[in-house]
Write a protein that holds these residues in place. Sequence first.
Motif, short mmCIF file in Angstrom:
data_model
loop_
_atom_site.label_atom_id
_atom_site.label_comp_id
_atom_site.label_asym_id
_atom_site.label_seq_id
_atom_site.Cartn_x
_atom_site.Cartn_y
_atom_site.Cartn_z
N GLY A 12 17.13 67.02 33.98
CA GLY A 12 16.89 68.13 34.74
C GLY A 12 17.00 69.69 33.94
N GLN A 16 20.22 71.97 37.82
CA GLN A 16 21.36 70.78 37.71
C GLN A 16 22.44 71.35 37.24
OE1 GLN A 16 18.00 69.97 37.43
NE2 GLN A 16 18.48 68.84 39.30
N LEU A 63 18.78 62.86 39.93
CA LEU A 63 17.90 63.38 39.18
C LEU A 63 17.05 64.54 39.25
CD1 LEU A 63 15.95 59.74 39.80
CD2 LEU A 63 17.44 60.26 37.86
N PRO A 64 16.38 65.01 38.51
CA PRO A 64 15.85 66.49 38.58
C PRO A 64 14.83 66.47 39.92
CG PRO A 64 15.35 65.38 36.36
CD PRO A 64 15.83 64.58 37.24
N GLY A 67 11.82 63.71 40.66
CA GLY A 67 12.63 62.78 39.79
C GLY A 67 12.21 62.06 38.51
N CYS A 68 11.01 61.56 38.60
CA CYS A 68 10.49 61.18 37.32
C CYS A 68 9.02 60.75 37.52
CB CYS A 68 11.11 59.66 36.93
SG CYS A 68 11.07 58.16 38.20
N ILE A 74 11.86 60.94 32.61
CA ILE A 74 12.54 62.28 33.53
C ILE A 74 12.61 63.32 32.60
CG2 ILE A 74 14.85 62.83 34.31
CD1 ILE A 74 15.50 59.55 34.59
N THR A 103 17.12 63.16 44.61
CA THR A 103 16.05 63.94 43.73
C THR A 103 15.43 64.85 44.96
OG1 THR A 103 14.03 63.63 42.44
CG2 THR A 103 14.38 62.27 44.21
N ALA A 106 10.08 62.18 45.28
CA ALA A 106 10.00 61.06 44.54
C ALA A 106 8.48 60.68 44.37
CB ALA A 106 10.94 59.86 45.28
N GLU A 123 15.40 62.21 49.27
CA GLU A 123 14.57 63.18 48.78
C GLU A 123 14.85 64.51 49.40
OE1 GLU A 123 10.40 62.02 48.07
OE2 GLU A 123 10.84 60.56 49.60
#
Length: 301
Positions: A12, A16, A63-64, A67-68, A74, A103, A106, A123
């Motif tokens: 992140g 974060q 997660l950021p 997300g990924c 990530i 996240t 996603a 989400e």
Amino acid sequence: MLTGVRIVVLGGDARQLEVIHRCVELDASVSIVGFDTLEHFPEGAVKETLSEKLLSSADVLILPVVGCDDSGNIQAKYANGDTTLTLTAKLAAELPKHCTIFTGMAKPYLKEICKQNKVRLIELLDRDDVAIHNSIPTAEGAIMLAIQKTDFTIHNSVAFVLGLGRTGFTMAKTLQGLGADVRVAVRREEDIARASVMGLKPFLTRDLEKHAGQADLIFNTIPSMIITAQILSKMKSKSFIIDLASAPGGTDFRYAEKRGIQAMLAPGLPGIVAPKTAGVIIANSIVKLLLGEQNDRGNKQ
């Protein structure tokens, strides 16, 4: 309080950090991965490396905002330059069944991993309490870009807002407050009345080509191709487009460049122009959900 809740924050940016501080304040056990280069380490959090053991202990995985990617990679602004954080299928399989993943939005890879492992995925950008508050720094950031990149005032300019959802609504009202002649493109006939009551000038998105030549500024929030080459061919060469939709946006950027029209894809503005505020919005939503679940469990016992 979040006493006894084990939270893992994986990657992140500055947003974060606000989440970490808030969770620590509420007495959660917080492990962080991908924050190696921080000058001021978040007090109360424990720096870890990504491992199966770490994820197997997580009640919550944060997660950021994005997300990924489609390979599980990530984003981690504060990770060492040679470090790549990847949420592999093998790692994800170690998450406990009761774990919740938070996240912003996603991609299919993350959704599929959660489905396979029967892990709950939230989400946050789909939630009104996040999206509506987040629309404020988005609008402020878009205004900042418009001021920086043009040689005319927003006041008295003709500003189009494409889409009247949560971001579009805030964008339109902000422009209106600055004295712009605000015109909004809506998809449904019933939205025409709502926009008119707000003092805006609405038209249907299917009629964008008819109106495009009048625009000085266009702020797009629709995440599909709407500002096509055909639309761009009708626009003034000095017009400026800020596309706020998630990548790849809704603009034909290749043709805009060919015509000499400035067009920028600008998703994720809250994390750029107001990361502290954006982080607090995310933190408040996560904490609200976690505390709500604790209360629900307590009432059932």
